[in-house]
Design a protein around this motif. Structure first.
Motif, PDB file in Angstrom:
ATOM      1  N   TYR A 142       0.835  -1.206   0.000  1.00 44.98           N
ATOM      2  CA  TYR A 142       0.000   0.000   0.000  1.00 44.98           C
ATOM      3  C   TYR A 142       0.867   1.253   0.000  1.00 44.98           C
ATOM      4  O   TYR A 142       0.628   2.195  -0.758  1.00 44.98           O
ATOM      5  N   TRP A 143       1.891   1.279   0.871  1.00 45.08           N
ATOM      6  CA  TRP A 143       2.764   2.446   0.927  1.00 45.08           C
ATOM      7  C   TRP A 143       3.596   2.594  -0.336  1.00 45.08           C
ATOM      8  O   TRP A 143       3.895   3.711  -0.764  1.00 45.08           O
ATOM      9  N   LEU A 157      -0.541  -1.013  -9.192  1.00 44.25           N
ATOM     10  CA  LEU A 157      -0.484  -1.249  -7.752  1.00 44.25           C
ATOM     11  C   LEU A 157      -1.848  -1.101  -7.089  1.00 44.25           C
ATOM     12  O   LEU A 157      -2.148  -1.799  -6.120  1.00 44.25           O
ATOM     13  N   ARG A 158      -2.694  -0.205  -7.597  1.00 41.58           N
ATOM     14  CA  ARG A 158      -4.031  -0.050  -7.033  1.00 41.58           C
ATOM     15  C   ARG A 158      -4.814  -1.349  -7.178  1.00 41.58           C
ATOM     16  O   ARG A 158      -5.478  -1.797  -6.244  1.00 41.58           O
ATOM     17  N   VAL A 162      -6.092  -3.389  -3.870  1.00 43.03           N
ATOM     18  CA  VAL A 162      -7.524  -3.673  -3.692  1.00 43.03           C
ATOM     19  C   VAL A 162      -7.784  -5.170  -3.737  1.00 43.03           C
ATOM     20  O   VAL A 162      -8.507  -5.723  -2.893  1.00 43.03           O
ATOM     21  N   GLY A 163      -7.178  -5.854  -4.709  1.00 40.58           N
ATOM     22  CA  GLY A 163      -7.343  -7.308  -4.801  1.00 40.58           C
ATOM     23  C   GLY A 163      -6.810  -8.039  -3.580  1.00 40.58           C
ATOM     24  O   GLY A 163      -7.432  -8.979  -3.085  1.00 40.58           O
TER      25      GLY A 163
END
Length: 166
Positions: A142-143, A157-158, A162-163
Motif C-alpha cells: 500500500y505504501w 499497484l491499485r 484492492v485485490g
C-alpha cells in the motif's frame, strides 16, 4: 469430509498447477521464484488442511497429530513466503519482520516436537502469525502504491492493493 476439505483439495490442485506453470515460464521476472514459493506454501497448507480434515473422519473425531503438526508448519511457511514475496515484489528488504518470523518459525519447529503442538493456543498463534505477515506485506505494498509516481505503476499497484485486501 465437509465442503471445506473438498475446497482445500481443489485449491491445492490449482495452486500446484499455478506454481508449475509460473516456474516453467520463459519470462525473466525478478519476483517469479518468490511467487512460486508463495503458491507452494499455500499448496502445502491446503493439502495439510485436507488431510487434517480427512483424518478426523466423518464423526469429527480427534485429528491425526501428524497432519495437525503439518498444518501448523505449513501455516508458518505461508507467513514466511508471504513476507518474502511482498519484499521481492516491491523491492524492499523486510529485515526486522523477517527476523521475527524466522525466530517464530524456529520456536514453532521446537513446539511441533512436543505435545504442546496440539494446543488450540498454538494453532491460533500460527494463524495470527500468517495473517499478520500477509497484512504487513500488504501494508508495505500500500505504501509503495502511495509513493508511486508513474500513472501506469499507480494503476497496477491499485489493482493489487484492492485485490489483496479483498
Amino acid at each position: 469430509m465437509g465442503i471445506q476439505a473438498q475446497s482445500a483439495i481443489i485449491a491445492a490442485s490449482l495452486l500446484l498447477a499455478i506454481a508449475i506453470n509460473v516456474a516453467f515460464q520463459e519470462r525473466r521476472v525478478e519476483h517469479r521464484w518468490a511467487f512460486v514459493r508463495l503458491t507452494l506454501a499455500f499448496f502445502s497448507y491446503n493439502l495439510a488442511f485436507f488431510f487434517h480434515a480427512v483424518s478426523q473422519g466423518f464423526d469429527g473425531g480427534t485429528p491425526s497429530p501428524f497432519w495437525h503438526r503439518a498444518l501448523l508448519a505449513s501455516g508458518v511457511a505461508v507467513a514466511l513466503a508471504s513476507l518474502n514475496f511482498f519484499g521481492a515484489f516491491i523491492g524492499r528488504a523486510m529485515g526486522p519482520a523477517r527476523r521475527v518470523l524466522q525466530v517464530m518459525a524456529g520456536g514453532t519447529a521446537v513446539i511441533l516436537l512436543t505435545d504442546l503442538a496440539m494446543s488450540p493456543f498454538v494453532a491460533g498463534l500460527v494463524a495470527f502469525t500468517a495473517v499478520a505477515a500477509y497484512a504487513y506485506g500488504h501494508w508495505q505494498l500500500y505504501w509503495h502504491w502511495q509513493a508511486a509516481e508513474s500513472p501506469v505503476e499507480v494503476r497496477r499497484l491499485r489493482y493489487l492493493v484492492v485485490g489483496g485486501a479483498v
